[in-house]
Design a protein around this motif. Structure first.
Motif, mmCIF file in Angstrom:
data_model
loop_
_atom_site.group_PDB
_atom_site.id
_atom_site.type_symbol
_atom_site.label_atom_id
_atom_site.label_comp_id
_atom_site.label_asym_id
_atom_site.label_seq_id
_atom_site.Cartn_x
_atom_site.Cartn_y
_atom_site.Cartn_z
ATOM 1 N N HIS A 295 0.831 -1.197 0.000
ATOM 2 C CA HIS A 295 0.000 0.000 0.000
ATOM 3 C C HIS A 295 0.873 1.257 0.000
ATOM 4 C CE1 HIS A 295 -3.121 -2.675 2.255
ATOM 5 N NE2 HIS A 295 -3.081 -2.945 0.960
ATOM 6 N N LEU A 296 0.318 2.335 -0.530
ATOM 7 C CA LEU A 296 1.036 3.605 -0.587
ATOM 8 C C LEU A 296 0.731 4.416 0.668
ATOM 9 C CD1 LEU A 296 2.809 5.475 -2.410
ATOM 10 C CD2 LEU A 296 0.651 6.482 -3.221
ATOM 11 N N VAL A 297 1.775 4.869 1.362
ATOM 12 C CA VAL A 297 1.621 5.698 2.557
ATOM 13 C C VAL A 297 1.815 7.154 2.142
ATOM 14 C CG1 VAL A 297 2.480 6.215 4.864
ATOM 15 C CG2 VAL A 297 2.430 3.840 4.046
ATOM 16 N N VAL A 298 0.752 7.957 2.338
ATOM 17 C CA VAL A 298 0.752 9.364 1.937
ATOM 18 C C VAL A 298 0.693 10.242 3.178
ATOM 19 C CG1 VAL A 298 -0.469 11.149 0.627
ATOM 20 C CG2 VAL A 298 -0.406 8.790 -0.233
ATOM 21 N N ALA A 299 1.652 11.152 3.301
ATOM 22 C CA ALA A 299 1.696 12.076 4.434
ATOM 23 C C ALA A 299 0.879 13.322 4.109
ATOM 24 C CB ALA A 299 3.136 12.464 4.738
ATOM 25 N N THR A 300 -0.040 13.676 5.006
ATOM 26 C CA THR A 300 -0.860 14.875 4.863
ATOM 27 C C THR A 300 -0.751 15.688 6.144
ATOM 28 O OG1 THR A 300 -2.910 14.036 5.850
ATOM 29 C CG2 THR A 300 -2.470 13.439 3.543
#
Length: 308
Positions: A273-278
């Motif tokens: 899975h892709l981990v996206v920082a927001t």
């Protein structure tokens, strides 16, 4: 009004020779490919192979088509291309079955891979395809998460060269690969796509590319199976991270249900899975349509056609 082009000749876009491809693959007894077929035309190689899987076809069957009339990409998008203009390939895998053949450590068989590890197969296929194209065409090929094939130009721009569609049918997995080989600018599915011809590869030959694709896919699949589907122990996480142009980029992700997420792609986790920082924290994306909003160093990636 555009004047219709006369049909391509065998010299311009030569047909694939199934017998020659089978002979080339047979030279490596460790690969799982036991039968390769080339169809003149079909609706979708994935659809045909799914039907054969349901009928009990064994792992290792490979199907290519000179033309697809109803090819599909991710999220159900339609995709078509002129005859002999690309590689339209599907391969049948059965990772949940015991493989009674030598694997990398020399043992007599490879045990089944747990179903929860099968989510790595699209990424594994992407790595194999990117490596094969880079080696045969001498071009820089990267991956957009999860499995779009991008051709990187010297100026930093990226265009869609191909894509991957992996589908599960009960205990079988059908791996579909589409690569734009000789498409001209007016044949592209969308203007922001590209082909090996448009990238300056002179007279690209599909046969060596097909052989390289299947050999690289077999190698990564054997390694992955030999480690029980462990993406770290098999080297898959490292190989994917090295090829992934999404990581470190600002991305706009269209999530299922129409929701959107914007942030910086940090890493790919152990599940692929892709981990996206927001600003609100890290979000794990298991499915979604990713657009590269801005690239480090000024590059830019825009959505393109999705062969599959």
């Amino acid at each position: 009004m555009t004047t219709p082009r006369t049909p391509w000749t065998d010299l311009e876009r030569p047909p694939l020779d199934a017998a020659a491809l089978n002979r080339a693959l047979a030279r490596d007894p460790a690969n799982p490919w036991h039968d390769l077929e080339v169809l003149p035309v079909t609706d979708s190689t994935n659809a045909v192979l799914r039907a054969r899987a349901a009928a009990g076809a064994p792992e290792g069957l490979v199907l290519l088509a000179e033309q697809q009339t109803a090819g599909r990409g991710r999220l159900g998008r339609a995709w078509t291309a002129p005859p002999r203009s690309g590689v339209f390939l599907s391969a049948l895998l059965r990772p949940g079955a015991r493989a009674d053949r030598p694997d990398l450590d020399g043992s007599a068989a490879t045990e089944p891979v747990p179903v929860d590890a099968w989510g790595w197969l699209p990424l594994l296929t992407g790595v194999a395809a990117a490596e094969a194209i880079s080696a045969t065409a001498d071009r820089d090929v990267a991956l957009k998460w999860p499995n779009d094939l991008l051709l990187r130009a010297p100026d930093g721009t990226e265009r869609k060269l191909g894509g991957i569609l992996v589908e599960r049918h009960e205990d079988a997995v059908v791996v579909g690969i589409g690569v734009n080989v000789s498409l001209t600018a007016d044949e592209l599915p969308v203007p922001t796509a590209t082909s090996l011809t448009l990238a300056g590869v002179p007279h690209p030959d599909r046969a060596p590319l097909v052989t390289a694709l299947l050999r690289r896919l077999a190698g990564h699949y054997r390694q992955w199976r030999a480690t029980g589907g462990d993406p770290a122990a098999s080297g898959l996480i490292a190989a994917y991270t090295d090829r992934c142009a999404t990581l470190g980029r600002e991305v706009d992700v269209e999530l299922p249900g129409g929701r959107r997420l914007t942030g910086t792609a940090r890493r790919v986790d152990a599940d692929g899975h892709l981990v996206v920082a927001t600003p609100a924290g890290d979000h794990t994306v298991s499915a979604g349509d990713v657009v590269h909003v801005r690239a480090a160093g000024g590059g830019y990636s825009s959505p393109a056609g999705r062969p599959g």
